[in-house]
Each structure stands twice: as structure tokens, then as C-alpha cells.
Write an enzyme that holds these catalytic residues in place. Sequence first.
Site, mmCIF file in Angstrom:
data_model
loop_
_atom_site.group_PDB
_atom_site.id
_atom_site.type_symbol
_atom_site.label_atom_id
_atom_site.label_comp_id
_atom_site.label_asym_id
_atom_site.label_seq_id
_atom_site.Cartn_x
_atom_site.Cartn_y
_atom_site.Cartn_z
ATOM 1 N N CYS A 116 40.060 98.110 -23.574
ATOM 2 C CA CYS A 116 40.570 99.272 -22.830
ATOM 3 C C CYS A 116 40.252 99.190 -21.336
ATOM 4 C CB CYS A 116 40.003 100.566 -23.393
ATOM 5 S SG CYS A 116 40.302 100.755 -25.145
ATOM 6 N N HIS A 257 40.769 106.369 -18.291
ATOM 7 C CA HIS A 257 41.255 105.855 -19.576
ATOM 8 C C HIS A 257 41.473 107.072 -20.482
ATOM 9 C CE1 HIS A 257 41.707 103.835 -23.267
ATOM 10 N NE2 HIS A 257 40.439 103.812 -23.646
ATOM 11 N N ASN A 287 45.558 107.228 -27.263
ATOM 12 C CA ASN A 287 44.818 106.170 -26.574
ATOM 13 C C ASN A 287 45.633 104.878 -26.673
ATOM 14 O OD1 ASN A 287 43.066 104.075 -25.923
ATOM 15 N ND2 ASN A 287 41.309 104.953 -26.990
HETATM 16 O O1 UT7 Z 1 39.250 103.405 -26.402
HETATM 17 C C1 UT7 Z 1 38.043 103.045 -26.907
HETATM 18 C C2 UT7 Z 1 37.212 103.645 -27.660
HETATM 19 N N1 UT7 Z 1 37.276 104.643 -28.665
HETATM 20 C C3 UT7 Z 1 36.661 105.803 -28.426
HETATM 21 O O2 UT7 Z 1 36.194 106.062 -27.353
HETATM 22 C C4 UT7 Z 1 36.516 106.773 -29.557
HETATM 23 C C5 UT7 Z 1 35.347 107.663 -29.301
HETATM 24 N N2 UT7 Z 1 35.109 108.569 -30.383
HETATM 25 C C6 UT7 Z 1 35.855 109.670 -30.606
HETATM 26 O O3 UT7 Z 1 36.793 109.943 -29.887
HETATM 27 C C7 UT7 Z 1 35.430 110.587 -31.731
HETATM 28 O O4 UT7 Z 1 34.202 110.119 -32.243
HETATM 29 C C8 UT7 Z 1 36.463 110.711 -32.871
HETATM 30 C C9 UT7 Z 1 37.676 111.455 -32.399
HETATM 31 C C10 UT7 Z 1 36.855 109.327 -33.399
HETATM 32 C C11 UT7 Z 1 35.845 111.516 -34.008
HETATM 33 O O5 UT7 Z 1 35.428 112.794 -33.527
HETATM 34 P P1 UT7 Z 1 33.958 113.337 -33.790
HETATM 35 O O6 UT7 Z 1 33.899 114.680 -33.232
HETATM 36 O O7 UT7 Z 1 32.998 112.302 -33.260
HETATM 37 O O8 UT7 Z 1 33.931 113.400 -35.350
HETATM 38 P P2 UT7 Z 1 32.908 112.728 -36.363
HETATM 39 O O9 UT7 Z 1 33.193 111.266 -36.505
HETATM 40 O O10 UT7 Z 1 31.517 113.135 -35.969
HETATM 41 O O11 UT7 Z 1 33.293 113.464 -37.700
HETATM 42 C C12 UT7 Z 1 33.136 114.866 -37.893
HETATM 43 C C13 UT7 Z 1 33.740 115.256 -39.217
HETATM 44 C C14 UT7 Z 1 33.304 114.342 -40.351
HETATM 45 O O12 UT7 Z 1 33.156 115.133 -41.510
HETATM 46 P P3 UT7 Z 1 31.721 115.598 -42.009
HETATM 47 O O13 UT7 Z 1 30.956 114.312 -42.199
HETATM 48 O O14 UT7 Z 1 31.167 116.435 -40.891
HETATM 49 O O15 UT7 Z 1 32.026 116.344 -43.249
HETATM 50 C C15 UT7 Z 1 34.457 113.404 -40.517
HETATM 51 O O16 UT7 Z 1 34.543 112.875 -41.805
HETATM 52 O O17 UT7 Z 1 35.176 115.143 -39.159
HETATM 53 C C16 UT7 Z 1 35.630 114.296 -40.206
HETATM 54 N N3 UT7 Z 1 36.791 113.568 -39.731
HETATM 55 C C17 UT7 Z 1 38.038 114.044 -39.808
HETATM 56 N N4 UT7 Z 1 38.543 115.198 -40.280
HETATM 57 C C18 UT7 Z 1 39.867 115.403 -40.178
HETATM 58 C C19 UT7 Z 1 36.835 112.332 -39.142
HETATM 59 N N5 UT7 Z 1 38.088 112.018 -38.822
HETATM 60 C C20 UT7 Z 1 38.859 113.064 -39.220
HETATM 61 C C21 UT7 Z 1 40.240 113.318 -39.155
HETATM 62 N N6 UT7 Z 1 40.702 114.503 -39.636
HETATM 63 N N7 UT7 Z 1 41.112 112.446 -38.607
#
Ligand code: UT7
Length: 330
Positions: A116, A257, A287
Amino acid sequence: MARFGAYIAGSGSCVPQRRLTNADLEKLVETNDEWIVQRTGIRERRAVSEGESTVTLALHAAQKALESAKISADDLDLIIVATLTPELITPSTACLLQEKLGVKRHIGAFDMGAACSGFVYSIATAAQFIQTGAYTNILVVGAETLTRIVDYTDRGTCILFGDGAGAVVLSATEDTQRGIQAFELGADGMDGEMLYVPAGGSRLPASAQTIANRQHYLKMNGREIYKFAVHQMTDSLKKAMEACNLTAADVKLVVPHQVNQRIIDSATEKMGFPKEKVFVNIDRYGNTSAASVPLALDEALRSGACGAGDWIIMVAFGAGLTWASATVKL
Ligand code: UT7
């Protein structure tokens, strides 16, 4: 000491027609529009269809950039394409683009692999050739077809990524106060497996087993990258401002980005930028990795959000882990 300034003489972008909305993703994985919008700011992304690929998007973006710079492909001295979804493993997408553009001279062409951060790495690289007087016009493209390597059974990644391309022509000017004034490139190879594609390279070549294990898809530790991202984007912005003695008031626009609305908000707020000074189009494209900064920059330039004489800061980070910023006087 730079002998010449390296300024952005033109820009262009291209996205595929096909839209992939949050409602479409609800049919593929257990997710919902509200979660995606709240956690990422994304409402839809674009996805290539049959017959489209990284080089077709790159070509359209490049043609628009050449048109806006008012030069022809034969005026170019070098082509750099930043991508993590190259057309082929070899030859480079830049060589394929040179052929598609119909460049008659045998100018150099190579791909930049910095995920990226690749477009900002490429801008910093191109600026060196121009500032030393070696080259006059360089085409710098960021192009991706991430939907071809995203696992549509993994809700942690498939909601984020989309396809697109952006391009600029970087040209020489005798005014050294114009153009790329500072840059920072960084990498931390220790955390490479936070965001990677396990198979398809020399470590694990394609086999029936790697396909069965879904190892050709992008794997990401979203939570860890999130923490790194907020810290790194803030730090890169700070350094980009300090390098040219700028305050948030001096900067017309931050072109970050397009990674996650929350990451962008958090980093830019910390550095004192009001929302109207931060260009965001993640809601429409998601993204798009190396394409994300030039796609945003082209929209910003064409909409008049920034223009000649303005200070802008481009800032990116991604797999590697890598990060980069460029402070530019347009
Ligand atoms: O370009 C390069 C790099 N990539 C990035 O920079 C990505 C950076 N990370 C992010 O943008 C975020 O971490 C995400 C958008 C990928 C995820 O958001 P988050 O707020 O960090 O969520 P999380 O991974 O902490 O998950 C929170 C909850 C989990 O459930 P529990 O364990 O709390 O019950 C996940 O299983 O949300 C759940 N979850 C979802 N729910 C609905 C994870 N993905 C999804 C989804 N829809 N797509």
C-alpha cells in the site's frame, strides 16, 4: 542539492464499472452494512470483470494522466508501476504498460513492491531521477486488482479491498521550490506476516495443496495492523510536516492511504487537521492498496480540493510492513 524540481504535471485514474456493495457482501459472508460502515467507512468498492486486469486499469489511468500533463507517451523517460497484484509474476506490469501505451523509445520500466505504500515509494524514487537532471518526465502508476486475491469466505478481509488505478506524470521544472520537497520511507520486515499471501512465490509454489488450503489469498491480522496503522500514520504525518516546517494551517490537503475511516480520522485529528483538509473516498472504493493514494489525489486535483501552489501531504502504510510520506508543493 536538487538541480530541478519534480512536480506533478498531470494525473488520472480509473476504476472498473462493477460495484460491490456491502449488501452484496452480506450474501457472501456473515456481515452487515452497519458493521462495515461503522468500523471502516466503506459503502462499496469496485471490482474488475472478465477481460479486465491490473494493466487495463493502469493503462486508462496513465492515458488520462498523460492527457492532463499535455504530453504524449513518447515524451516519457521512465515508467514505474506500484502494485501488489501484478499482471503476471514476470514480466513486470510496467513493461506490459509500456507496450500498451505504444511507447516507441525503449525507456526503462519497472514495478515497485511496497504494497500500500508503493505509490508514495515510487513518487520518492521518481523524484530522485528528476531532481538530479537525469530524466524530465516520469509516469508513476498505482494499480491493483485486489478482488483477484481476496478470499470471499473471510469476512475480516473481503469487506475492505477493491480495485482501481491512479497515475501521475512527474516532470522537471527549474523551480526547485515546487514539487516533491520531502519524503520519508520506512519498513519493518519483522512483522511481514501480519499481512501477506502465503503461496504462489518461491517458498510455496502453486500446487493442488496450496489451492486446497486457500493459501493464494491475502491473510491479515486486522487488529494488530490497526494499532500499527494509527501510530505510523500519525508519526509519518508529523515528520512530513516537520521536514518542511509546516503546521496543519499551512497544508491545504492531506491525501492519506484510504485504509479505514477510523484510522484516517484518528491520525489526522491527532495532528490537528480538520475533516475538510483530509481527502477521503474510501466510502466509494474501499482500500485499493497502491492505487489508493493516486486515486484520491486525482479526484482531489480534478475537484479543485487542491491545486497549483498548495502544500499537500501524501501518507501511506501497508504490508512489509512499510510506510511512506511525501510533502509536496503542487
Ligand atoms: O492497507 C493495509 C492494511 N490493512 C489495514 O490497515 C486493516 C487495519 N484493520 C482494520 O481496518 C480493522 O481491524 C478491521 C476493519 C479489519 C476490523 O475492525 P476491528 O474493529 O478491528 O474489528 P475486530 O477484528 O476487533 O473484530 C471485532 C468483532 C469480532 O467479533 P467478536 O470477537 O468481538 O465477537 C469479529 O469477529 O467484529 C467481528 N467481525 C465482523 N463482524 C461483522 C470481524 N469482521 C466482521 C465483519 N462483519 N466483516
